[in-house]
Design an enzyme around this catalytic site. Structure first.
Site, PDB file in Angstrom:
ATOM      1  N   LYS A 184       0.831  -1.201   0.000  1.00 62.36           N
ATOM      2  CA  LYS A 184       0.000   0.000   0.000  1.00 62.36           C
ATOM      3  C   LYS A 184       0.875   1.264   0.000  1.00 62.36           C
ATOM      4  O   LYS A 184       2.091   1.171  -0.053  1.00 62.36           O
ATOM      5  CB  LYS A 184      -0.952  -0.036   1.196  1.00 62.36           C
ATOM      6  CG  LYS A 184      -1.853  -1.287   1.238  1.00 62.36           C
ATOM      7  CD  LYS A 184      -2.721  -1.442  -0.013  1.00 62.36           C
ATOM      8  CE  LYS A 184      -3.940  -2.305   0.154  1.00 62.36           C
ATOM      9  NZ  LYS A 184      -3.720  -3.765   0.101  1.00 62.36           N
ATOM     10  N   ASN A 185       0.252   2.438   0.084  1.00 68.26           N
ATOM     11  CA  ASN A 185       1.030   3.688  -0.014  1.00 68.26           C
ATOM     12  C   ASN A 185       1.941   3.902   1.191  1.00 68.26           C
ATOM     13  O   ASN A 185       3.103   4.266   1.050  1.00 68.26           O
ATOM     14  CB  ASN A 185       0.091   4.894  -0.141  1.00 68.26           C
ATOM     15  CG  ASN A 185      -0.610   4.948  -1.482  1.00 68.26           C
ATOM     16  OD1 ASN A 185      -0.738   3.917  -2.157  1.00 68.26           O
ATOM     17  ND2 ASN A 185      -1.050   6.124  -1.890  1.00 68.26           N
TER      18      ASN A 185
END
Ligand SMILES: *Cc1c(COP(=O)(O)O)cnc(C)c1O
Length: 387
Positions: A184-185
């Protein structure tokens, strides 16, 4: 030798090791310590919520959310079929039935009309996914939930820092689950968070989080001893994980900005081919702001998609596809139920391919575009001939 371009690479912001050392020196390694507290304050601020809990994954946060929905065997929860398994598994774990509804072909998010059509007397909740970090149509879904007395949960695994009509993801439903998995980010290896926007669910959320005990109330001095009061599990990450995550969360804006810039460059790089009808591109509705979580192309036919993946692989570029629609997966068929034909889901899932997108992609961007375009341009004459 071909240079390899990975699909994803963890981006370090720089303070991770320092915070980890600090956590080790603190000597408190279990959960719910000072680093956890600092993470939660950041998450509450970014998501515009009053209450958040750190969890060991988004999957865990979704399990907590389904416990808080108080599902009984046979109850139904409406979810998109085009999503990761963790949207549906927590429903099945409660003995309830995930009911798969179709997606909007432009955002690939739950189609409010399809969700409304899936409601039955057994429906208890809707779980909306913000695919690619682009928010689902939450106003329309909230109206359906309100009309039928359903709980509305955001699977915001991909949407940390995104917003919908000026409101952050995480504050758009009754509860929301976020992921800090390494793909994910913002990352901490494995990690997540649950936000709770219903004051009447907060006490129970704390109890479920702490193994079904009122330990949190005890730590706050609200009770003089703690005991087993409800069902629960161990959903807290250790302070080591929280320390790493805090460093990442402090850089949220910069990381999301870097990803959004790459996302925008991809949109530009394929805009002409989209205008020709060769590829479909992501669509962020007016008033919404994404977080650059992922970028995809929709190829004209499934065979083009498979050819494209092989073409990219030959050049050392990893371009995967997802998802196998949950309604057609073995467990989805066994535990869930499809509502309607799910024609959009089946069509999209067969034509979608993801391109590498991570904060440190750098020159890899040009390599991806230079490799992808000739393959896509070669599809042009065929398209022109059909006209
Ligand atoms: C990544 C993801 C999850 C699971 O997150 P974990 O933190 O790995 O448990 C759930 N739902 C969606 C839509 C995801 O993309």
């Amino acid at each position: 030798m071909v240079e390899r371009t990975p699909f994803n690479r963890v981006h370090l912001v720089g303070h991770e090791a320092e915070y980890l050392s600090e956590a080790i020196a603190n000597g408190q390694l279990g959960g719910n310590g000072p680093f956890t507290q600092r993470c939660v304050e950041r998450i509450a601020a970014v998501t515009g919520t009053d209450f958040a809990l750190l969890t060991h994954s988004c999957t865990a946060a979704l399990e907590m959310a389904m416990l808080l929905c108080d599902l009984a065997p046979g109850d139904e929860v409406i979810v998109p079929s085009f999503t990761f398994v963790s949207t549906a598994n927590p429903i099945v774990l409660r003995g309830a039935v995930p009911v798969f509804a179709d997606i909007d072909p432009r955002t690939l998010n739950l189609d409010p009309q399809a969700a409304a059509a899936a409601v039955t007397p057994r429906t208890r909740a809707i779980v909306a996914v913000h695919y690619a970090g682009i928010p689902a149509d939450m106003d329309a879904l909230a109206a359906i939930a309100a009309a039928h007395g359903l709980l509305l949960v955001e699977d915001a695994a991909q949407a940390y820092g995104s917003s919908y009509r000026g409101r952050p993801c995480g504050a758009l439903g009754d509860m929301a689950a976020f992921s800090f998995h390494e793909t994910k980010n913002l990352v901490c290896g494995e990690g997540g968070a649950l936000t709770v926007n219903r004051p009447d669910l907060i006490d129970r959320a704390e109890i479920i989080w702490e193994k079904g005990t009122n330990r949190r109330q005890f730590l706050k001095g609200l009770v003089d001893k703690y005991t087993w009061v409800d069902v629960g599990s161990s959903y807290l990450p250790s302070e080591l994980v929280a320390a790493f995550l805090l460093a990442q969360l402090e850089d949220t804006q910069a990381v999301n900005a870097r990803r959004l810039a790459i996302f925008a460059r991809y949109m530009d790089a394929f805009a002409d081919l989209a205008a020709e009808g060769i590829v479909g591109l992501p669509h962020c509705p007016e008033g919404s702001v994404g977080n650059g979580h992922l970028f995809y192309l929709l190829l004209p036919r499934p065979a083009d998609r498979d050819g494209f993946i092989a073409h990219m692989r030959a050049a050392g570029i990893v371009a995967p596809f997802h998802y196998v629609p949950l309604h057609s997966a073995p467990a989805g068929r066994r535990f869930g139920r499809a509502s309607g034909t799910l024609a959009v889901t089946d069509d999209i899932a067969a034509r979608l391919v993801r391109l590498p997108l991570f904060a440190d992609l750098g020159d890899g961007f040009d390599r991806v575009v230079a490799t992808a375009r000739p393959f896509l341009e070669a599809l042009l004459p065929r398209r022109a001939a059909r006209r």
